[in-house]
Motif scaffolding. Structure first.
Motif, PDB file in Angstrom:
ATOM      1  N   LYS A  88       8.945  -3.471   2.158  1.00  0.00           N
ATOM      2  CA  LYS A  88       9.956  -4.237   2.890  1.00  0.00           C
ATOM      3  C   LYS A  88      11.208  -3.395   3.057  1.00  0.00           C
ATOM      4  N   GLY A  89      11.738  -3.370   4.281  1.00  0.00           N
ATOM      5  CA  GLY A  89      12.962  -2.621   4.552  1.00  0.00           C
ATOM      6  C   GLY A  89      12.761  -1.126   4.673  1.00  0.00           C
ATOM      7  N   PHE A  90      11.535  -0.677   4.936  1.00  0.00           N
ATOM      8  CA  PHE A  90      11.252   0.763   4.961  1.00  0.00           C
ATOM      9  C   PHE A  90      12.020   1.507   6.042  1.00  0.00           C
ATOM     10  N   LEU A  91      12.343   0.822   7.145  1.00  0.00           N
ATOM     11  CA  LEU A  91      13.038   1.509   8.238  1.00  0.00           C
ATOM     12  C   LEU A  91      14.428   1.981   7.825  1.00  0.00           C
ATOM     13  N   GLY A  92      15.011   1.336   6.842  1.00  0.00           N
ATOM     14  CA  GLY A  92      16.330   1.737   6.374  1.00  0.00           C
ATOM     15  C   GLY A  92      16.309   2.438   5.036  1.00  0.00           C
TER      16      GLY A  92
ATOM     17  N   PRO B 279       0.800  -1.238   0.000  1.00  0.00           N
ATOM     18  CA  PRO B 279       0.000   0.000   0.000  1.00  0.00           C
ATOM     19  C   PRO B 279       0.829   1.283   0.000  1.00  0.00           C
ATOM     20  N   LEU B 280       1.881   1.332   0.837  1.00  0.00           N
ATOM     21  CA  LEU B 280       2.581   2.595   1.059  1.00  0.00           C
ATOM     22  C   LEU B 280       4.093   2.419   1.031  1.00  0.00           C
ATOM     23  N   ALA B 281       4.761   3.445   0.544  1.00  0.00           N
ATOM     24  CA  ALA B 281       6.221   3.517   0.650  1.00  0.00           C
ATOM     25  C   ALA B 281       6.571   4.695   1.538  1.00  0.00           C
ATOM     26  N   VAL B 282       7.599   4.513   2.367  1.00  0.00           N
ATOM     27  CA  VAL B 282       8.035   5.598   3.248  1.00  0.00           C
ATOM     28  C   VAL B 282       9.538   5.480   3.485  1.00  0.00           C
ATOM     29  N   ALA B 283      10.177   6.611   3.674  1.00  0.00           N
ATOM     30  CA  ALA B 283      11.621   6.656   3.911  1.00  0.00           C
ATOM     31  C   ALA B 283      11.890   6.696   5.405  1.00  0.00           C
TER      32      ALA B 283
ATOM     33  N   SER C 180      16.763   7.914  -3.106  1.00  0.00           N
ATOM     34  CA  SER C 180      17.745   6.977  -3.644  1.00  0.00           C
ATOM     35  C   SER C 180      17.077   6.016  -4.627  1.00  0.00           C
ATOM     36  N   PRO C 181      17.863   5.288  -5.439  1.00  0.00           N
ATOM     37  CA  PRO C 181      17.277   4.355  -6.423  1.00  0.00           C
ATOM     38  C   PRO C 181      16.426   3.249  -5.823  1.00  0.00           C
ATOM     39  N   THR C 182      16.596   2.971  -4.533  1.00  0.00           N
ATOM     40  CA  THR C 182      15.778   1.946  -3.868  1.00  0.00           C
ATOM     41  C   THR C 182      14.897   2.557  -2.777  1.00  0.00           C
ATOM     42  N   GLY C 183      14.752   3.865  -2.788  1.00  0.00           N
ATOM     43  CA  GLY C 183      14.042   4.553  -1.720  1.00  0.00           C
ATOM     44  C   GLY C 183      12.556   4.728  -1.961  1.00  0.00           C
ATOM     45  N   GLN C 184      11.974   5.600  -1.150  1.00  0.00           N
ATOM     46  CA  GLN C 184      10.526   5.813  -1.163  1.00  0.00           C
ATOM     47  C   GLN C 184      10.006   6.240  -2.530  1.00  0.00           C
TER      48      GLN C 184
ATOM     49  N   VAL D 229       8.055  10.254  16.365  1.00  0.00           N
ATOM     50  CA  VAL D 229       7.120   9.616  15.429  1.00  0.00           C
ATOM     51  C   VAL D 229       7.778   8.416  14.766  1.00  0.00           C
ATOM     52  N   SER D 230       9.048   8.555  14.419  1.00  0.00           N
ATOM     53  CA  SER D 230       9.777   7.432  13.834  1.00  0.00           C
ATOM     54  C   SER D 230       9.841   6.268  14.812  1.00  0.00           C
ATOM     55  N   ALA D 231      10.025   6.582  16.098  1.00  0.00           N
ATOM     56  CA  ALA D 231      10.063   5.536  17.117  1.00  0.00           C
ATOM     57  C   ALA D 231       8.714   4.850  17.256  1.00  0.00           C
TER      58      ALA D 231
END
Length: 430
Positions: free
Chosen positions: A253-257, A193-197, A262-266, A405-407
């Protein structure tokens, strides 16, 4: 979008971490006035590291130089977080670049209070009065002008129409309950559903900020900063609603990092069709296309949904734009460059080529993208406006919003702990 304030004593540690030496770069703190060659070098720091903006801005600098042969524009372009770190260090050192990117708000106020920023009220009066009033607001401090906008906009959901259609979602959700249902539906169809950095934190902050606006109301969000108290029920509810979303495991998958551009980012995750939505500002389409493939006609936009029972309205928007400020004592050439950058001709080029929204009324005719037109329509109909929290608030408070909020999203803080942590830092800033 906001870093903690640093004491002068902390400058050495931060400058080392940020890759700065003891000596500020050439344009900082007054080294840019005329040298033996009779040429004035003006150092311009900005965050336009993605295409096509990077090349467009470089081209505009060359055009200005051609018109002003005794002026040299030295461009320093840094990615968002690196820029904020280095600007924090330079603020602590007492030296800022001749021209520097600013979002306005509390961070700019801190720099102004330190006596580091030029008051542009008189030096820009002849031409700045023609800019859109809403675009100028973040840079007005005590009724004085400390920055000139080049963009204005809002944060909202950018979505993939084809993925929505695949999941059988006929229209974008307008309520939080419907939004959560859409997330569940997308997941059931095998769509992220969502992408986030998560690595950069500020994109996560957008969710809590909007939910606070929808539950407590836009006025309460600013009042909490004034009162230095974020523990009210509306702010706790904002965190609880965000936890509802997080519990659905909606992110890639791997959104926390993940980084943002970036090419693999949000942005790339959405631009490559690997996630259905991202909550981002008006620049999203350009970054999606630069970091990934871009969605073309499949890209749509909708405002952050209303929260049932909340005090805020869907017409209250969250966002801001970009602007430029000058260090105190900057040469006249720096003011001339701001005038050139804020001209109708330049604004038209920025609107056509870089996807910004116009800040000069005469440039509105250059706005042809339907999604950006939708953003502008939302802005014009807005009944309330809130600047990015990590810029609107004092730097340390804004950073704590991002961190807490990140926490919460990572599962290490509760909704109540988020409000308590932000309040604690706000009171320490007194």
């Amino acid at each position: 979008m906001g870093d903690p304030a640093l004491s002068r004593r902390g400058f050495l540690a931060v400058s080392a971490a940020a890759g700065l030496g003891m000596t500020a770069l050439s344009g900082c703190g007054g080294d840019s006035d005329e040298g033996s060659s009779g040429t004035t070098t003006v150092e311009w720091w900005n965050i336009s590291t993605t295409q096509p903006t990077k090349d467009v801005w470089a081209s505009l600098a060359k055009e200005f130089e051609a018109r002003n042969p005794k002026v040299k524009i030295k461009i320093v372009q840094l990615e968002n977080d690196a820029y904020k770190s280095k600007m924090t260090a330079l603020t602590a050192s007492g030296k800022l670049p001749d021209i520097f990117h600013t979002w306005g708000g509390g961070v700019l106020r801190q720099q102004v209070d330190a006596g580091l920023v030029e008051d542009l009220s008189d030096r820009t009066k002849d031409w700045a009065e023609g800019l859109l009033p809403v675009a100028k607001e973040p840079y007005l401090i005590d009724d004085k002008v400390y920055g000139i906008p080049f963009d204005i906009g809002m944060v909202g959901f950018w979505y993939n129409k084809a993925l929505f259609e695949k999941a059988g979602i006929d229209a974008p959700p307008t309520t939080w309950t419907a939004f959560l249902d859409a997330v569940r539906t997308l997941k059931s169809e095998g769509v992220t559903p969502l992408a986030v950095a998560g690595k950069e934190k500020w994109p996560e902050m957008y969710y809590w900020a909007y939910l606070a606006m929808r539950t407590a109301g836009a006025d309460a969000v600013q009042q909490a900063a004034d009162d230095k108290d974020f523990t009210g029920p509306g702010f706790v509810q904002a965190g609880q609603h965000l936890k509802e979303l997080v519990d659905l495991q909606p992110f890639q998958k791997g959104f926390l990092g993940a980084a943002y551009s970036s090419p693999t980012g949000q942005a790339a995750t959405v631009g490559n069709g690997k996630a259905a939505m991202e909550l981002m500002g008006q620049w999203a389409p350009v970054v999606q296309a630069d970091a990934g493939k871009g969605l073309g006609d499949d890209l749509g936009f909708f405002p952050f949904p209303a929260v049932e029972g909340g005090k805020g309205a869907i017409t209250e928007v969250f966002g801001g734009g970009g602007g430029h400020a000058l260090r105190r004592g900057a040469p006249q050439a720096a003011v001339d460059f701001l005038e050139f950058f804020a001209s109708a001709a330049t604004d038209r080029e920025l609107v056509k080529k870089t996807g910004v929204l116009p800040v000069v009324p005469a440039a509105e005719s250059a706005l042809t993208d339907p999604n950006l037109s939708a953003v502008q329509k939302q802005l014009k109909a807005a009944t309330g406006f809130q600047l990015y929290l990590d810029q609107a608030y004092a730097p340390a408070v804004g950073q704590e919003v991002n961190d807490s909020v990140s926490a919460l999203i990572a599962g290490s803080k509760s909704a109540e702990q988020v409000t308590e942590s932000i309040t604690k830092v706000a009171k320490e800033e007194q």
